[in-house]
Every structure is written in structure tokens, then in C-alpha cells.
Scaffold this motif. Structure first.
Motif, PDB file in Angstrom:
ATOM      1  N   UNK A 274       0.833  -1.207   0.000  1.00 16.27           N
ATOM      2  CA  UNK A 274       0.000   0.000   0.000  1.00 16.27           C
ATOM      3  C   UNK A 274       0.866   1.256   0.000  1.00 16.27           C
ATOM      4  N   UNK A 275       1.974   1.193  -0.701  1.00 17.17           N
ATOM      5  CA  UNK A 275       2.850   2.349  -0.854  1.00 17.17           C
ATOM      6  C   UNK A 275       3.450   2.349  -2.243  1.00 17.17           C
ATOM      7  N   UNK A 276       3.895   3.515  -2.653  1.00 20.11           N
ATOM      8  CA  UNK A 276       4.617   3.654  -3.917  1.00 20.11           C
ATOM      9  C   UNK A 276       5.797   4.575  -3.676  1.00 20.11           C
ATOM     10  N   UNK A 277       6.939   4.189  -4.185  1.00 20.88           N
ATOM     11  CA  UNK A 277       8.115   5.044  -4.053  1.00 20.88           C
ATOM     12  C   UNK A 277       7.905   6.312  -4.860  1.00 20.88           C
ATOM     13  N   UNK A 278       8.338   7.417  -4.299  1.00 16.66           N
ATOM     14  CA  UNK A 278       8.207   8.685  -4.988  1.00 16.66           C
ATOM     15  C   UNK A 278       9.324   8.836  -6.006  1.00 16.66           C
ATOM     16  N   UNK A 279       9.035   9.492  -7.151  1.00 17.95           N
ATOM     17  CA  UNK A 279      10.109   9.738  -8.116  1.00 17.95           C
ATOM     18  C   UNK A 279      11.173  10.690  -7.562  1.00 17.95           C
ATOM     19  N   UNK A 280      10.806  11.492  -6.568  1.00 18.95           N
ATOM     20  CA  UNK A 280      11.759  12.393  -5.919  1.00 18.95           C
ATOM     21  C   UNK A 280      12.260  11.713  -4.643  1.00 18.95           C
TER      22      UNK A 280
ATOM     23  N   UNK B 228      13.774  12.622  -2.075  1.00 23.80           N
ATOM     24  CA  UNK B 228      13.560  13.337  -0.811  1.00 23.80           C
ATOM     25  C   UNK B 228      12.127  13.197  -0.298  1.00 23.80           C
ATOM     26  N   UNK B 229      11.192  12.826  -1.180  1.00 24.70           N
ATOM     27  CA  UNK B 229       9.807  12.626  -0.758  1.00 24.70           C
ATOM     28  C   UNK B 229       9.571  11.236  -0.188  1.00 24.70           C
ATOM     29  N   UNK B 230      10.468  10.287  -0.444  1.00 29.40           N
ATOM     30  CA  UNK B 230      10.339   8.941   0.092  1.00 29.40           C
ATOM     31  C   UNK B 230       9.284   8.115  -0.610  1.00 29.40           C
ATOM     32  N   UNK B 231       8.080   8.066  -0.028  1.00 34.74           N
ATOM     33  CA  UNK B 231       7.021   7.240  -0.592  1.00 34.74           C
ATOM     34  C   UNK B 231       5.681   7.868  -0.263  1.00 34.74           C
ATOM     35  N   UNK B 232       4.648   7.346  -0.920  1.00 33.31           N
ATOM     36  CA  UNK B 232       3.291   7.813  -0.642  1.00 33.31           C
ATOM     37  C   UNK B 232       2.385   6.600  -0.499  1.00 33.31           C
ATOM     38  N   UNK B 233       1.293   6.789   0.217  1.00 33.23           N
ATOM     39  CA  UNK B 233       0.313   5.718   0.386  1.00 33.23           C
ATOM     40  C   UNK B 233      -0.505   5.576  -0.890  1.00 33.23           C
ATOM     41  N   UNK B 234      -0.882   4.347  -1.212  1.00 37.41           N
ATOM     42  CA  UNK B 234      -1.723   4.082  -2.383  1.00 37.41           C
ATOM     43  C   UNK B 234      -2.351   2.704  -2.227  1.00 37.41           C
TER      44      UNK B 234
END
Length: 194
Positions: free
Chosen positions: A15-21, A23-29
């Protein structure tokens, strides 16, 4: 590598996706798929002679659905991969699921619910990854204490690991061996992956 394939499968089925940036780490999805679907695809691909399908099937034996962060993936892999791949060869947990009471404990404590980062339900063992962003401050400390009390009421043994412990070989080895003992999985001195 097999470990990289497993990490990618964890992300696809988590339930996460790595961020392309970075420094942002990851986001929930929402999860993109589930391990059973990836495994079915890999078996079809192997039957069709697709290169790499067998490696994917082997990697999927170390993957479970539901990881909510890249660090949950890393912790699970470190604990559960075979010794030859740098792990402790512990049984796979379930991820981010609610525990049930063990040994006659209450099924719900004061109506509170909690999803465990890593859970071995039959053994009543839980591991929580205490990330620095998600677990900072007095408010979070209060939530963590309440969580641990709920888990104790369900007769679960709760372990915690921090980022600092994860990156310190001796400290992580200590935590991994405690969990192995709680799971009744014997580790010998020669079994240490480090």
C-alpha cells in the motif's frame, strides 16, 4: 537479483509507492496487485519460455501482501530471506493486519483496533517498525503505549525496531534473535547472516 525482485513485488502488492523524488520517500496508495496474481502470471510466463520467470517465482516465495512502507519491506526481507541471501530465514509474517486474541485473551480491548506492521498470528508475536517520521513526539508515544497495552491484552509479544537499530548490525541481530526465540525458531551462531 532475487532480493531486488522481491522488493519490487512487495511494492506492487503493498500500500505504498516510491516517490520519483528521493527526498519525498514514498506515498500511500492502493495495491496494484496481489502476490497470487503475480505468481499466476509468472507461472504462465515460465510456461511460455519467458526469460526471468523462474527467478520471479523463486523471489515471490519471500513476498507477502500488505507492506505499508519501504522499511516494512526491508525489515520483512531481512528477517525472512534465506541465510544465503542475508536473512534470518524466519517464517513469513502477515503485514498490517489486526491481531486476534491468543491463549484466551480478550478479542477487543476497550474497542481499540490496531494493525500490526509484522504479525505472526499463530505465535502471538508482533514487530512494529518505529519510523522517525511516523513515530515522533509525545502524541505518538502515547499512541504507541496504548497500542502495546492493547497487544498485551491480546497476549501478544510486541517487539519494536527503529531505523537506527535496522542499520546497526549488532542491534538488528539482537532484535532478530529475540523474535526468532519468540517464534521458537532456533538460530545457531553460524546462522547469522552478517
Amino acid at each position: 537479483t532475487p532480493v531486488e525482485l522481491a522488493r519490487l513485488a512487495f511494492e506492487l502488492c503493498g500500500t505504498y509507492a516510491l516517490s520519483p523524488c528521493p527526498e519525498d520517500g514514498f506515498r500511500a496508495c492502493d495495491p496494484l496487485t496481489a502476490t497470487e496474481h503475480v505468481l499466476a502470471f509468472a507461472h504462465q510466463a515460465r510456461a511460455a519460455g519467458v526469460r526471468g520467470a523462474s527467478a520471479l517465482i523463486a523471489a515471490l516465495s519471500h513476498v507477502v501482501d500488505g507492506a505499508a512502507s519501504p522499511m516494512e519491506t526491508v525489515v520483512t526481507l531481512l528477517l525472512c530471506l534465506p541465510y544465503r541471501d542475508g536473512g534470518y530465514h524466519l517464517p513469513l509474517p502477515v503485514l498490517n493486519q489486526q491481531p486476534r486474541a491468543t491463549g484466551g485473551g480478550q478479542s477487543v480491548a476497550n474497542g481499540a483496533t490496531h494493525r500490526c506492521d509484522l504479525l505472526w498470528p499463530d505465535a502471538g508475536v508482533t514487530l512494529e517498525y518505529e519510523g522517525e517520521v511516523w513515530h515522533a513526539g509525545a502524541r505518538q508515544a502515547t499512541k504507541d503505549a496504548a497500542r502495546n497495552n492493547v497487544m498485551a491484552s491480546k497476549r501478544h509479544l510486541v517487539f519494536s525496531v527503529t531505523k537506527e537499530q535496522l542499520y546497526d548490525v549488532a542491534q538488528f541481530d539482537f532484535v532478530a534473535r529475540q523474535i526468532a526465540h519468540a517464534l521458537r525458531k532456533r538460530l545457531y551462531a553460524d546462522d547469522c547472516p552478517y
